[in-house]
Scaffold this motif. Sequence first.
Motif, PDB file in Angstrom:
ATOM      1  N   GLN A 143       0.852  -1.181   0.000  1.00 31.13           N
ATOM      2  CA  GLN A 143       0.000   0.000   0.000  1.00 31.13           C
ATOM      3  C   GLN A 143       0.891   1.236   0.000  1.00 31.13           C
ATOM      4  N   ASP A 144       0.691   2.092  -0.954  1.00 32.25           N
ATOM      5  CA  ASP A 144       1.484   3.305  -1.090  1.00 32.25           C
ATOM      6  C   ASP A 144       0.763   4.442  -0.379  1.00 32.25           C
ATOM      7  N   GLN A 145       1.167   4.695   0.867  1.00 29.18           N
ATOM      8  CA  GLN A 145       0.543   5.742   1.663  1.00 29.18           C
ATOM      9  C   GLN A 145       0.981   7.107   1.164  1.00 29.18           C
ATOM     10  N   PRO A 146       0.055   8.058   1.083  1.00 24.44           N
ATOM     11  CA  PRO A 146       0.478   9.404   0.681  1.00 24.44           C
ATOM     12  C   PRO A 146       1.353  10.026   1.769  1.00 24.44           C
ATOM     13  N   MET A 147       2.395  10.685   1.344  1.00 24.08           N
ATOM     14  CA  MET A 147       3.326  11.325   2.271  1.00 24.08           C
ATOM     15  C   MET A 147       2.872  12.765   2.488  1.00 24.08           C
ATOM     16  N   PRO A 148       2.690  13.177   3.728  1.00 27.58           N
ATOM     17  CA  PRO A 148       2.296  14.564   3.984  1.00 27.58           C
ATOM     18  C   PRO A 148       3.362  15.534   3.462  1.00 27.58           C
ATOM     19  N   VAL A 149       2.918  16.662   2.940  1.00 30.98           N
ATOM     20  CA  VAL A 149       3.844  17.634   2.377  1.00 30.98           C
ATOM     21  C   VAL A 149       4.839  18.118   3.427  1.00 30.98           C
ATOM     22  N   ARG A 150       4.413  18.231   4.677  1.00 33.56           N
ATOM     23  CA  ARG A 150       5.335  18.661   5.734  1.00 33.56           C
ATOM     24  C   ARG A 150       6.487  17.658   5.895  1.00 33.56           C
ATOM     25  N   ALA A 151       6.204  16.380   5.800  1.00 32.92           N
ATOM     26  CA  ALA A 151       7.249  15.353   5.907  1.00 32.92           C
ATOM     27  C   ALA A 151       8.186  15.418   4.704  1.00 32.92           C
ATOM     28  N   LYS A 152       7.627  15.661   3.519  1.00 32.78           N
ATOM     29  CA  LYS A 152       8.473  15.805   2.330  1.00 32.78           C
ATOM     30  C   LYS A 152       9.424  16.988   2.476  1.00 32.78           C
ATOM     31  N   LEU A 153       8.896  18.102   2.980  1.00 32.34           N
ATOM     32  CA  LEU A 153       9.735  19.292   3.164  1.00 32.34           C
ATOM     33  C   LEU A 153      10.814  19.056   4.215  1.00 32.34           C
ATOM     34  N   ALA A 154      10.448  18.442   5.325  1.00 32.47           N
ATOM     35  CA  ALA A 154      11.436  18.149   6.369  1.00 32.47           C
ATOM     36  C   ALA A 154      12.517  17.205   5.837  1.00 32.47           C
ATOM     37  N   TRP A 170      14.838  19.248   3.486  1.00 27.68           N
ATOM     38  CA  TRP A 170      15.804  20.089   4.200  1.00 27.68           C
ATOM     39  C   TRP A 170      16.862  19.246   4.902  1.00 27.68           C
ATOM     40  N   THR A 171      16.484  18.093   5.407  1.00 27.41           N
ATOM     41  CA  THR A 171      17.462  17.205   6.031  1.00 27.41           C
ATOM     42  C   THR A 171      18.478  16.732   4.991  1.00 27.41           C
ATOM     43  N   SER A 172      17.987  16.332   3.834  1.00 30.64           N
ATOM     44  CA  SER A 172      18.882  15.887   2.757  1.00 30.64           C
ATOM     45  C   SER A 172      19.800  17.017   2.308  1.00 30.64           C
ATOM     46  N   PHE A 173      19.238  18.208   2.148  1.00 30.76           N
ATOM     47  CA  PHE A 173      20.035  19.361   1.728  1.00 30.76           C
ATOM     48  C   PHE A 173      21.155  19.635   2.737  1.00 30.76           C
ATOM     49  N   MET A 174      20.783  19.666   4.018  1.00 32.96           N
ATOM     50  CA  MET A 174      21.751  19.958   5.057  1.00 32.96           C
ATOM     51  C   MET A 174      22.855  18.899   5.099  1.00 32.96           C
ATOM     52  N   PHE A 200      16.961  24.523  10.971  1.00 34.60           N
ATOM     53  CA  PHE A 200      15.714  25.081  11.488  1.00 34.60           C
ATOM     54  C   PHE A 200      14.554  24.884  10.518  1.00 34.60           C
ATOM     55  N   MET A 201      14.843  24.802   9.231  1.00 39.33           N
ATOM     56  CA  MET A 201      13.771  24.582   8.250  1.00 39.33           C
ATOM     57  C   MET A 201      13.123  23.215   8.431  1.00 39.33           C
ATOM     58  N   VAL A 202      13.871  22.241   8.942  1.00 42.67           N
ATOM     59  CA  VAL A 202      13.276  20.938   9.254  1.00 42.67           C
ATOM     60  C   VAL A 202      12.171  21.133  10.286  1.00 42.67           C
ATOM     61  N   VAL A 203      12.473  21.878  11.331  1.00 44.79           N
ATOM     62  CA  VAL A 203      11.492  22.130  12.396  1.00 44.79           C
ATOM     63  C   VAL A 203      10.374  23.036  11.903  1.00 44.79           C
ATOM     64  N   LEU A 204      10.729  24.130  11.246  1.00 44.74           N
ATOM     65  CA  LEU A 204       9.712  25.086  10.797  1.00 44.74           C
ATOM     66  C   LEU A 204       8.759  24.479   9.778  1.00 44.74           C
ATOM     67  N   SER A 205       9.265  23.600   8.932  1.00 51.62           N
ATOM     68  CA  SER A 205       8.404  22.958   7.926  1.00 51.62           C
ATOM     69  C   SER A 205       7.318  22.105   8.559  1.00 51.62           C
ATOM     70  N   THR A 206       7.603  21.613   9.745  1.00 52.22           N
ATOM     71  CA  THR A 206       6.641  20.725  10.400  1.00 52.22           C
ATOM     72  C   THR A 206       5.792  21.426  11.450  1.00 52.22           C
ATOM     73  N   THR A 207       6.171  22.640  11.847  1.00 52.68           N
ATOM     74  CA  THR A 207       5.450  23.281  12.944  1.00 52.68           C
ATOM     75  C   THR A 207       4.731  24.575  12.588  1.00 52.68           C
ATOM     76  N   LEU A 208       5.191  25.287  11.576  1.00 53.01           N
ATOM     77  CA  LEU A 208       4.515  26.526  11.199  1.00 53.01           C
ATOM     78  C   LEU A 208       3.135  26.225  10.620  1.00 53.01           C
ATOM     79  N   PRO A 209       2.205  27.160  10.719  1.00 57.56           N
ATOM     80  CA  PRO A 209       0.932  26.983  10.011  1.00 57.56           C
ATOM     81  C   PRO A 209       1.193  26.810   8.511  1.00 57.56           C
ATOM     82  N   ALA A 210       0.293  26.134   7.830  1.00 59.23           N
ATOM     83  CA  ALA A 210       0.503  25.761   6.427  1.00 59.23           C
ATOM     84  C   ALA A 210       0.921  26.937   5.548  1.00 59.23           C
TER      85      ALA A 210
END
Length: 157
Positions: free
Chosen positions: A11-22, A25-29, A76-86
Amino acid sequence: MSTRRPTAALQDQPMPVRAKLAAGWTSFMLLYAYVDVLGFYTPGVVKDILDNKVFEFDLSQTFSATALTLMAVPIFMVVLSTTLPARASRTTNLVVAALYVPVTIFNVAGGFYLYFYGLGVVLELAVLALIVRYAWAWPRTTASSPDRDTVGAQQHA
């Protein structure tokens, strides 16, 4: 003789956009840091550092604070991507990723090993492009559409 069991499709679960962004940023860093670490193996780099030089810059508290800031932003973008309002997360990701494009390109300037630094820049730019894509295509909801969690709960009931 063994019989083959039928395998169920994963089953291919959809990945939340916040997780993709985090993850982006983790990969970039990690790429950013790893290119810097591997850069120490470039001939003359350690000698220049021992002579208080990095590229064209004198080693100082200002240089170190600037380097730390450049690394802290993606962290910080890892954290902000998951905690800021959309809306704020989307805007912040678009702006910061766009600002990191010239920073990333600058990192190839003066690189002695052009293939190595060039590959690092290409990989970092690819991750930044993914971040921009994920943030730009952030799913929207309308006032008339039901909440996705509510729909999921109703389908499982």
